[in-house]
Structures are given as C-alpha cells and as structure tokens.
Design a protein around this motif. Structure first.
Motif, PDB file in Angstrom:
ATOM      1  N   LYS A 142       0.447  -1.486   0.164  1.00 41.92           N
ATOM      2  CA  LYS A 142      -0.104   0.575   0.114  1.00 41.92           C
ATOM      3  C   LYS A 142       1.132   1.439  -0.081  1.00 41.92           C
ATOM      4  O   LYS A 142       0.980   2.046  -0.705  1.00 41.92           O
ATOM      5  CB  LYS A 142      -1.164   0.065   1.704  1.00 41.92           C
ATOM      6  CG  LYS A 142      -2.088  -1.573   1.024  1.00 41.92           C
ATOM      7  CD  LYS A 142      -2.754  -0.495   2.416  1.00 41.92           C
ATOM      8  CE  LYS A 142      -4.187  -1.849   2.662  1.00 41.92           C
ATOM      9  NZ  LYS A 142      -4.986  -1.945   3.625  1.00 41.92           N
ATOM     10  N   ALA A 172       1.418   3.963  -3.573  1.00 34.97           N
ATOM     11  CA  ALA A 172       0.555   5.780  -3.015  1.00 34.97           C
ATOM     12  C   ALA A 172       1.923   6.351  -4.364  1.00 34.97           C
ATOM     13  O   ALA A 172       2.059   7.831  -4.339  1.00 34.97           O
ATOM     14  CB  ALA A 172       0.756   6.168  -1.671  1.00 34.97           C
ATOM     15  N   PRO A 180       5.192   7.634  -3.143  1.00 29.51           N
ATOM     16  CA  PRO A 180       5.124   8.361  -2.183  1.00 29.51           C
ATOM     17  C   PRO A 180       7.155   9.150  -3.212  1.00 29.51           C
ATOM     18  O   PRO A 180       7.233  10.585  -2.656  1.00 29.51           O
ATOM     19  CB  PRO A 180       5.914   7.903  -0.673  1.00 29.51           C
ATOM     20  CG  PRO A 180       6.003   6.845  -1.716  1.00 29.51           C
ATOM     21  CD  PRO A 180       5.482   6.063  -2.785  1.00 29.51           C
ATOM     22  N   MET A 235      -1.219   7.765   5.225  1.00 28.34           N
ATOM     23  CA  MET A 235      -1.603   6.820   4.493  1.00 28.34           C
ATOM     24  C   MET A 235      -2.805   6.598   5.325  1.00 28.34           C
ATOM     25  O   MET A 235      -3.989   5.549   4.371  1.00 28.34           O
ATOM     26  CB  MET A 235      -0.637   6.043   4.076  1.00 28.34           C
ATOM     27  CG  MET A 235       0.132   6.528   3.327  1.00 28.34           C
ATOM     28  SD  MET A 235      -0.242   6.852   1.894  1.00 28.34           S
ATOM     29  CE  MET A 235      -0.470   5.244   1.082  1.00 28.34           C
ATOM     30  N   SER A 261      -3.497  15.909   2.546  1.00 31.65           N
ATOM     31  CA  SER A 261      -4.060  14.392   2.241  1.00 31.65           C
ATOM     32  C   SER A 261      -4.653  13.791   1.045  1.00 31.65           C
ATOM     33  O   SER A 261      -4.758  12.849  -0.088  1.00 31.65           O
ATOM     34  CB  SER A 261      -5.617  13.756   3.239  1.00 31.65           C
ATOM     35  OG  SER A 261      -4.426  14.410   4.379  1.00 31.65           O
ATOM     36  N   PHE A 269      -3.369  12.117  -2.271  1.00 34.43           N
ATOM     37  CA  PHE A 269      -2.792  11.155  -1.723  1.00 34.43           C
ATOM     38  C   PHE A 269      -4.800  10.286  -1.523  1.00 34.43           C
ATOM     39  O   PHE A 269      -4.848   9.943  -0.666  1.00 34.43           O
ATOM     40  CB  PHE A 269      -1.951  10.399  -0.596  1.00 34.43           C
ATOM     41  CG  PHE A 269      -0.455  10.652  -1.126  1.00 34.43           C
ATOM     42  CD1 PHE A 269       0.320  10.263  -1.028  1.00 34.43           C
ATOM     43  CD2 PHE A 269      -0.433  11.740  -0.202  1.00 34.43           C
ATOM     44  CE1 PHE A 269       1.455  10.334  -1.436  1.00 34.43           C
ATOM     45  CE2 PHE A 269       1.231  12.352  -0.294  1.00 34.43           C
ATOM     46  CZ  PHE A 269       2.119  11.997  -1.209  1.00 34.43           C
ATOM     47  N   LYS A 325      -5.648   7.648  -2.223  1.00 39.87           N
ATOM     48  CA  LYS A 325      -6.076   6.085  -1.661  1.00 39.87           C
ATOM     49  C   LYS A 325      -5.125   5.921   0.255  1.00 39.87           C
ATOM     50  O   LYS A 325      -3.892   5.550   0.226  1.00 39.87           O
ATOM     51  CB  LYS A 325      -5.205   4.634  -2.560  1.00 39.87           C
ATOM     52  CG  LYS A 325      -6.528   3.287  -1.840  1.00 39.87           C
ATOM     53  CD  LYS A 325      -5.786   2.331  -3.249  1.00 39.87           C
ATOM     54  CE  LYS A 325      -6.997   1.402  -2.598  1.00 39.87           C
ATOM     55  NZ  LYS A 325      -6.359  -0.188  -3.678  1.00 39.87           N
ATOM     56  N   ARG A 326      -6.356   5.768   0.889  1.00 39.37           N
ATOM     57  CA  ARG A 326      -5.568   6.123   2.216  1.00 39.37           C
ATOM     58  C   ARG A 326      -6.723   5.108   3.011  1.00 39.37           C
ATOM     59  O   ARG A 326      -6.917   4.995   3.812  1.00 39.37           O
ATOM     60  CB  ARG A 326      -5.768   7.667   3.401  1.00 39.37           C
ATOM     61  CG  ARG A 326      -4.979   8.901   1.626  1.00 39.37           C
ATOM     62  CD  ARG A 326      -5.071  10.121   2.422  1.00 39.37           C
ATOM     63  NE  ARG A 326      -6.886  10.124   2.715  1.00 39.37           N
ATOM     64  CZ  ARG A 326      -7.560  10.650   1.686  1.00 39.37           C
ATOM     65  NH1 ARG A 326      -7.515  11.522   1.069  1.00 39.37           N
ATOM     66  NH2 ARG A 326      -9.042  11.533   2.214  1.00 39.37           N
TER      67      ARG A 326
END
Length: 612
Positions: free
Chosen positions: A498, A502, A504, A518, A528, A531, A533-534
C-alpha cells in the motif's frame, strides 16, 4: 505491613577511618568492612562482586565479613571461588558458610518471610552492627546482593558526604527504589510527588527521607548512632528509657525498625542522587519464580547499555557464568535496524542491546542525507509535494529527512522483493521498555487474532488530542491517531504494498508525516488529497514498547534528520534546518492512568508495596 522481600541479603558494613578532619589531612583512605549475608543469590553474586571489585578504592583498605546459610543454589561455591581468586587482594576476610541449612521452618518458597527468617536476619544484622562498633568503624555500609553498584566512584561519593545515614539512589526496571519519601502513621509506604522528582533526578543532591533500605551507609562517628537497631525489642527499650511516646507497636521488620530507631534518636536519613550509582532488582514474593528475577536482570542489562554504553564486565573467573538470551525474531519474518554508516557508535550500542535482550536483527545501512544533492535527487526521480512545509516550524524538508524517508522506502521495497510478511523496522536511537520481547509478541498475537493489520507503532510521539479507540478484543492495541517518529514499527507485506502503491517519491514528504496521512489521520486535508487511497490499517501498542534515548535539548541529543541542510521545494536552494522533535506528548493519559495497562502488559511487574 506487607514485607518488602529482600531474598539474599547482602550486608556491607563499611568501616571508614574518618575522624572529621579535612580531606587533605588524611594519611590514607578509610578502611571498609563489607559484611555479607547471602541466600540463593548465585545469579547476582558474580555481578555484585565484580562491580564491587571495580570500585575506585584501594583493596587493602577493604575487609570482608561473609556469612552464607539457608541457600539451595551455588552461592557458597561462588563465594569460595571469589575467596580463592580475590581474597588476598583485600585487607582481610572472615567467613562462615553453612551448606546444611537450606530452608526455614514453615517456608513454602525461598521468597517467603516466616518469623524464623526475620529473627535470624535481624540477629545477623545486629551482629554485624556490633562488630562495626567493636572495631571502631567510622562507617557501616549495609548492602543487599541485588544491588549492582556500576559507578566506580560510589564509595568515594557517599563517604565524602559525611551524613549520619545516607543511601545511594538505585534504579530499577520501574519506579521502585531503595527509599521512601512518605510513611503513614502505621508504617506503610505513602506515595508522594517528591519521590518521582528525586527518582527521575529532576532535582539532584541529598534529601532527607523517612526510609532508606537495601544500600545504607551509617556514619559511626555520629554520637547518636550507638542507639540504632534492627531489633524491635531493643527499640522499645530505648524509647522507654527516653520516655518516648508512643512506643513503637509496628511490625518486627528490620528496615522499618531501623528507620524508627533513627527517628527516635534524632538521626536524619538521606537519599543521594548526585551520580548514577547503580541498579536494584525488585523484591520477589512467595508466588514468584527465579525466572522472573532472571528476566529483571535482562531488563537491567538493557538499561545499563542505554545508560553506560555496555554492561560492565564480570571478573575474568566469572565470565564463563555469563548468560544471554537466545536470539529470536519475535515471531516475525525479519527485523531491520537502520543506521548511518558514519554513526558506528550507535550501531555498536544497538548490537549490544540486541545481544543482551535476545533480538535477532539485521543492520540496514541508511541513506545519508549529507551525501545527497538536489541533482542526485532529480536523477532518482524524487519530487516534492507542492506547498509542503513543516507544520510546526514552517520549513522545507531537510536532506536528513529525505535520507530517512529513502532508508525506510528501501526496506519496504526489500520486503516486497523478498515477500517478507511481517517486519519490524527499528531506528538506532531507541530505548526498549522492560519485557520488550514478551510484550512485543503479545501485542503481535493480539493484532493477528482480531484483524488484518498493515502497521503497528511500537514507539511514537502522539501529536493531537483526539480519540484513539481501543482495538476490539485486544487489550494492548489502539487505533493510531496523528503521530510522529518512526522509532520502531511493524509493517505487514500488505502494508508495504500500500505504501509503495502511493508512489511517495513523486510527492515526497517526511516519513512520519506520510504514514499518518496514509491511514487517514493527518490533519492537513490538502496534503491528504494528494494521496487519494488512504486505507492503511494502523494501530499502536498501548502502552508503548519503545522510546527515544534522548529528546530535543537533552545532553547527548543528536538528530541526523533535523541537524542538516533543508531543501527549498520551489527553488531547490539549501538552507539551515530547525528542530522539530521535542519530548513526547501524551494526551489524556498520564502516568497514573496507564498503570492498569502496564500491569496487564508487563510480564512480571512487582507486587511490592512501593512504586511500580
């Protein structure tokens, strides 16, 4: 009154030839007589005797008076070995060992205190005290075999104080120590705020207290000490002769009687924390086992590594007795410890901790921010989150923070490549809480039994006063809120996937901002949104299992993430960083309110009447 068990008593009568003249007038150092009573202390004797021998004090000014009875382990054999190897170094040694008597009448455990044991102990303490008087001792030092005087200057510091009665403050795996700051009218321990101030060295010096025990130095040149006693009957007779009212009607407890006899004679008792003298094991109770005492030793050794850099060595002829836990990975697939190559002292300290605590971990070389440049970062495809600035100090990322993120990122990549299902990631500036191995496995088993997790903080800094509900059917897990620090956390393979998904590195922020973002507990909604999909499932151990060794501003504090150049995300120009990692914040959960959780989590916390 519940007896504070001191199983395996070591009395050290210290005879010091100090007559009150100035130090420069001394012809030679004081003479010290160590009177030793030992029972079932084979597991601490090698350390105790080794550290006593390492005192910065002339051996020829130290004499010993040894007694060992009612012992069912190898204590007598260890004492005989010490006599053979080291006895000639000292002024003199008088000893009596009785291997025949191995228990007391009506005793169900070596840690029980029947009346016969009290009677025998008090008689021997009285004998040792009288012996000191007979030979005109200047000082008598009563020590227990569970005292580990790791400071080589302990005897020098204590004797120079010239106080009537003084104890060196000793550190345990919890808040237990060898003094009280409060005593009730019926002679029970009473908790006070001052106790913690002294124990945590928030104030330093020598302080009057109502009770000292286990390691007590008595100045025999003080006129009134002739009235000191451990015997209740003698105390009552003394009080009658002085028409002292009310007469003592408390328990026949040697340490309480001694304290009351001092009070009745107008002699103050002091505790001294001028230096870190050493450590003390908490007393065991009848239902406890030797294994619990051995685990305490493991905890204290971990503390010694943090405080001293290493566990002080044993005497050469005792080194074969040294035992260390068998290493394991805490039921995990792997444990990584991140360390900068230019910080070998931190790596050495962590590896020493792993040895003492029994942790199998692999060194993982950190990405050094000092070796990064803006050009190198561009080549790596690193880009920064537009508009990012540190939320507390309003600065851009530092090169150290970038190196830190890349170090963690590389471990996440390694996990995926090697298909490691659960990994503990540790940094190199951490302090393990007592019973770390047992509690870590307990927390992991709780998590595995209730839900599929992605991340579990073992150490963190909680940043926001917000709800952190407990995890259902897990006593020692909470749903993590906005937190800083990546001191130590467990990451699952699914969690690593996961984090990598993302991407990063294309919108970089510090790792301790990225993680709470996350799992959707970050307060900055603009970040937030970058990103979408947290869905990281993140918990925290409660209470925590790891803490920093140092906090911002404390002596010894070094931060390779903060004490480095910062990068301007708009111009790529470098500037000076500002610190952000101050002391841990705890919201709505003070020391007192976490006690029940600690008792649940602790493998073997003492049931003593004193501080935990």
């Amino acid at each position: 009154m519940k007896k504070q068990v001191i199983f395996g008593l070591l009395l050290a009568s210290v005879l010091l030839c100090i007559s009150g003249q100035d130090e420069e007038d001394y012809q030679e150092p004081p003479t010290i007589l160590v009177a030793l009573l030992v029972r079932n202390k084979a597991h601490t004797l090698p350390m105790f005797l080794s550290y006593l021998e390492q005192q910065d004090y002339p051996k020829k000014r130290i004499a010993f008076w040894l007694r060992c009875d009612h012992s069912s382990d190898d204590s007598i054999d260890l004492l005989r070995q010490w006599l053979n190897e080291s006895g000639d170094l000292y002024h003199s040694v008088s000893y009596v060992f009785d291997p025949d008597e191995q228990s007391y009448a009506n005793e169900s455990s070596p840690y029980e205190w029947p009346a016969s044991r009290f009677k025998h102990l008090i008689a021997l303490k009285e004998e040792a005290f009288q012996y000191g008087r007979d030979i005109w001792a200047d000082f008598v030092f009563f020590l227990d075999a569970d005292v580990l005087l790791t400071s080589k200057d302990s005897l020098n510091v204590l004797t120079r104080l010239q106080l009537p009665i003084v104890a060196p403050m000793l550190i345990s795996e919890s808040l237990y120590s060898n003094f009280w700051c409060g005593m009730t009218e019926d002679y029970y321990y009473r908790r006070t705020d001052e106790y913690k101030e002294i124990y945590h060295a928030r104030k330093i010096g020598s302080f009057p207290v109502p009770m000292v025990h286990t390691a007590v130095l008595v100045n025999m040149n003080h006129k009134a000490v002739r009235n000191l006693t451990f015997d209740r009957n003698k105390l009552v007779e003394l009080q009658k002769s002085r028409q002292h009212e009310p007469l003592y009607d408390g328990p026949a407890d040697d340490i309480i009687v001694f304290a009351i006899s001092a009070n009745s004679s107008g002699i103050p008792l002091h505790i001294c924390n001028d230096i870190t003298f050493g450590y003390i094991l908490q007393p065991l109770e009848p239902g406890d086992t030797l294994e619990q005492d051995l685990q305490q030793l493991v905890n204290l050794k971990g503390m010694m590594v943090n405080d001293l850099g290493a566990v002080p060595p044993l005497l050469d002829y005792y080194k074969h007795l040294e035992r260390k836990p068998v290493k394991n990975k805490l039921s995990l697939d792997h444990i990584y410890m991140i360390n900068l190559k230019r910080r070998p002292e931190r790596r050495a300290k962590m590896e020493e901790l792993f040895e003492e605590l029994g942790i199998e971990a692999e060194y993982f070389e950190a990405v050094d921010g000092k070796e990064l440049t803006t050009e190198r970062l561009q080549e790596m495809g690193v880009r920064f989150l537009p508009g990012y600035e540190d939320p507390y100090h309003h600065r851009a990322m530092t090169m150290g923070e970038i190196g830190c993120f890349l170090s963690h990122y590389r471990i996440w990549v390694t996990m995926v490549r090697k298909e490691l299902k659960e990994v503990l990631i540790l940094e190199d500036d951490i302090r393990f809480e007592p019973y770390f191995r047992q509690n870590a496995v307990r927390v992991l088993n709780q998590a595995r039994s209730v839900v599929e997790y992605d991340l579990i903080y073992f150490g963190r800094k909680r940043l926001k006063e917000e709800s952190e509900p407990g995890v259902t059917n897990a006593d020692n897990l909470v749903h993590a809120g906005y937190s800083y620090w990546t001191l130590g956390y467990v990451l699952s393979l699914q969690g690593a996937l996961k984090l990598l998904a993302a991407k990063p590195l294309e919108k970089l922020i510090p790792v301790d901002e990225f993680l709470p973002l996350m799992f959707n507990r970050h307060p900055n909604k603009t970040w937030s949104e970058a990103f979408p999909k947290r869905n990281l499932v993140a918990f925290s151990a409660s209470p925590l299992l790891l803490y920093p060794i140092y906090y911002t501003g404390e002596s010894g504090y070094i931060s390779d993430t903060e004490d480095s150049k910062q990068i301007n995300v708009d111009t790529n120009e470098e500037g000076e960083a500002r610190l952000k990692s101050d002391r841990e914040q705890v919201f709505g959960q003070g020391v007192e309110s976490t006690l029940d959780q600690q008792l649940k989590l602790g493998e073997s916390l003492s049931k003593s009447h004193q501080e935990l």
